[in-house]
Write an enzyme that holds these catalytic residues in place. Structure first.
Site, PDB file in Angstrom:
ATOM      1  N   GLY A 140      65.598  89.528   1.394  1.00 38.97           N
ATOM      2  CA  GLY A 140      66.026  90.891   1.060  1.00 38.97           C
ATOM      3  C   GLY A 140      67.356  91.228   1.721  1.00 38.97           C
ATOM      4  O   GLY A 140      67.614  92.378   2.085  1.00 38.97           O
TER       5      GLY A 140
ATOM      6  N   ASP B 157      63.161  84.443  -4.670  1.00 42.41           N
ATOM      7  CA  ASP B 157      62.092  85.400  -4.947  1.00 42.41           C
ATOM      8  C   ASP B 157      60.995  85.074  -3.938  1.00 42.41           C
ATOM      9  O   ASP B 157      60.427  83.972  -3.956  1.00 42.41           O
ATOM     10  CB  ASP B 157      61.595  85.176  -6.385  1.00 42.41           C
ATOM     11  CG  ASP B 157      60.356  86.004  -6.705  1.00 42.41           C
ATOM     12  OD1 ASP B 157      59.842  86.706  -5.807  1.00 42.41           O
ATOM     13  OD2 ASP B 157      59.894  85.929  -7.860  1.00 42.41           O
TER      14      ASP B 157
ATOM     15  N   TYR C 293      53.310 102.399  -1.231  1.00 46.77           N
ATOM     16  CA  TYR C 293      54.184 101.805  -0.204  1.00 46.77           C
ATOM     17  C   TYR C 293      53.505 101.867   1.170  1.00 46.77           C
ATOM     18  O   TYR C 293      53.434 100.860   1.886  1.00 46.77           O
ATOM     19  CB  TYR C 293      55.492 102.593  -0.199  1.00 46.77           C
ATOM     20  CG  TYR C 293      56.514 102.172   0.820  1.00 46.77           C
ATOM     21  CD1 TYR C 293      57.196 100.969   0.702  1.00 46.77           C
ATOM     22  CD2 TYR C 293      56.834 103.012   1.887  1.00 46.77           C
ATOM     23  CE1 TYR C 293      58.165 100.605   1.631  1.00 46.77           C
ATOM     24  CE2 TYR C 293      57.803 102.648   2.812  1.00 46.77           C
ATOM     25  CZ  TYR C 293      58.461 101.454   2.682  1.00 46.77           C
ATOM     26  OH  TYR C 293      59.418 101.094   3.593  1.00 46.77           O
TER      27      TYR C 293
END
Ligand code: SER
Length: 317
Positions: free
Chosen positions: A8, A51, A141
């Site tokens: 990320g 990924d 989340y």
């Protein structure tokens, strides 16, 4: 020799942490990875398209580069996660489990993974929220972050995986934009103010949330990762705090520098998410265990944000 993989890396935290880690460890020692194309600022060292749900690829990268530490940042943020519930759960939880399993099986030295104030929910005490308290998050989340906190502690205790974590508050920085969070308004507001535009806020004026300047968040992360393992009494995720403010207060801090800046309020579904989170956080355990303390208050942060964004956007003061 430390070799670090950042997942990320194109995100709001990933961009800044990758740059900082490369300063500390050297450009070639830090492999940036993301599902997105590399940004210019990340091209100083290795970049791999990854990924994190592709466990085989993740394993190959760790082995090919002799990775010793992973900073696993790939995730969907709170607002976006509400729009893509299944995918958010999968990415946020399976992504971490992939990293933890590889850390165990390949004997990695350390893992960093960010949790969030989103682990708290409407039953949590809102002011000076303690390290250990009722959580009961009600966003996908928050649920995924809380489950992952439990996995971190489990992997530490059962498999000796040295995974370390912080519950980030809303993060405010100028190098990269956040994407899909409830606290993003506190970044967007600076951009609008500098562009001479009014800002329509998606939260009510008096919605207090815990926040932190990115410089402090990066410092907290590096300090935690450099701390002696034996000093760390929290193995799910540390509360860390810096500033707590409402949209009306940050608007006033900006108006100190840009007097004709204008804010209006149009709350949307993110108001409910914000209302379920604390106003402020008690981070005394982090202060005690690894000497955490932030450098930026609201005024110092606003000044620094505006100065840096002015330079980036080439706006004369
Ligand atoms: N800043 C995050 C969000 O708003 C909270 O961790 O989603």
């Amino acid at each position: 020799m430390d070799k670090i993989l950042v997942t990320g890396a194109c995100g709001q935290v990933g961009t800044e942490l990758t740059v900082k880690l490369r300063e500390i460890y050297g450009d070639q020692q830090v492999i940036a990875s993301d599902i997105a194309d590399p940004k210019e600022v990340l091209q100083q060292g290795p970049f791999e398209e990854l990924d994190v749900l592709d466990m085989d690829h993740l394993e190959d990268l760790i082995q090919d580069y002799d990775v010793t530490q992973v900073y696993h940042l790939a995730a969907l943020l709170s607002a976006k996660a509400e729009q893509q519930v299944d995918f958010a759960w999968k990415l946020n939880t399976q992504g971490l489990l992939n990293v933890l399993n590889l850390a165990r099986d390949l004997d990695l030295e350390k893992v960093y993974w960010p949790s969030s104030i989103a682990v708290f929910g409407p039953d949590t005490p809102v002011d000076q929220t303690p390290q250990v308290t009722i959580t009961n998050p009600n966003t996908v989340y928050g649920i995924s972050k809380l489950a992952c906190e439990r996995w971190c502690e489990y992997y530490y205790r059962k498999f000796d995986v040295d995974v370390r974590s912080l519950r980030y508050p809303g993060l405010i920085g100028y190098k990269a934009m956040p994407g899909g969070g409830t606290t993003d308004y506190a970044v967007d507001i600076f951009h609008k103010a500098l562009e001479g535009e009014p800002f329509e806020c998606f939260l009510e004026p008096d919605t207090y949330l815990p926040m932190m300047y990115m410089e402090d968040a990066v410092k907290a992360t590096i300090d935690l990762m450099h701390a002696e393992g034996e000093n760390l009494s929290v193995r799910d995720s540390y509360n860390v705090a810096a500033i707590s403010f409402s949209p009306a207060e940050i608007a006033a801090a900006i108006q100190n520098e840009i007097p004709d800046f204008n804010i209006t309020y149009q709350p949307d579904y993110r108001q409910e998410i914000a209302d379920s989170w604390p106003n402020s956080i008690d981070d005394s355990q982090a202060r005690q265990d690894w000497n955490w303390s932030p450098n930026y208050d609201l005024q110092a942060m606003s000044k620094d944000m505006l100065a840096n964004l002015r330079e980036l956007k080439e706006i004369p003061s």
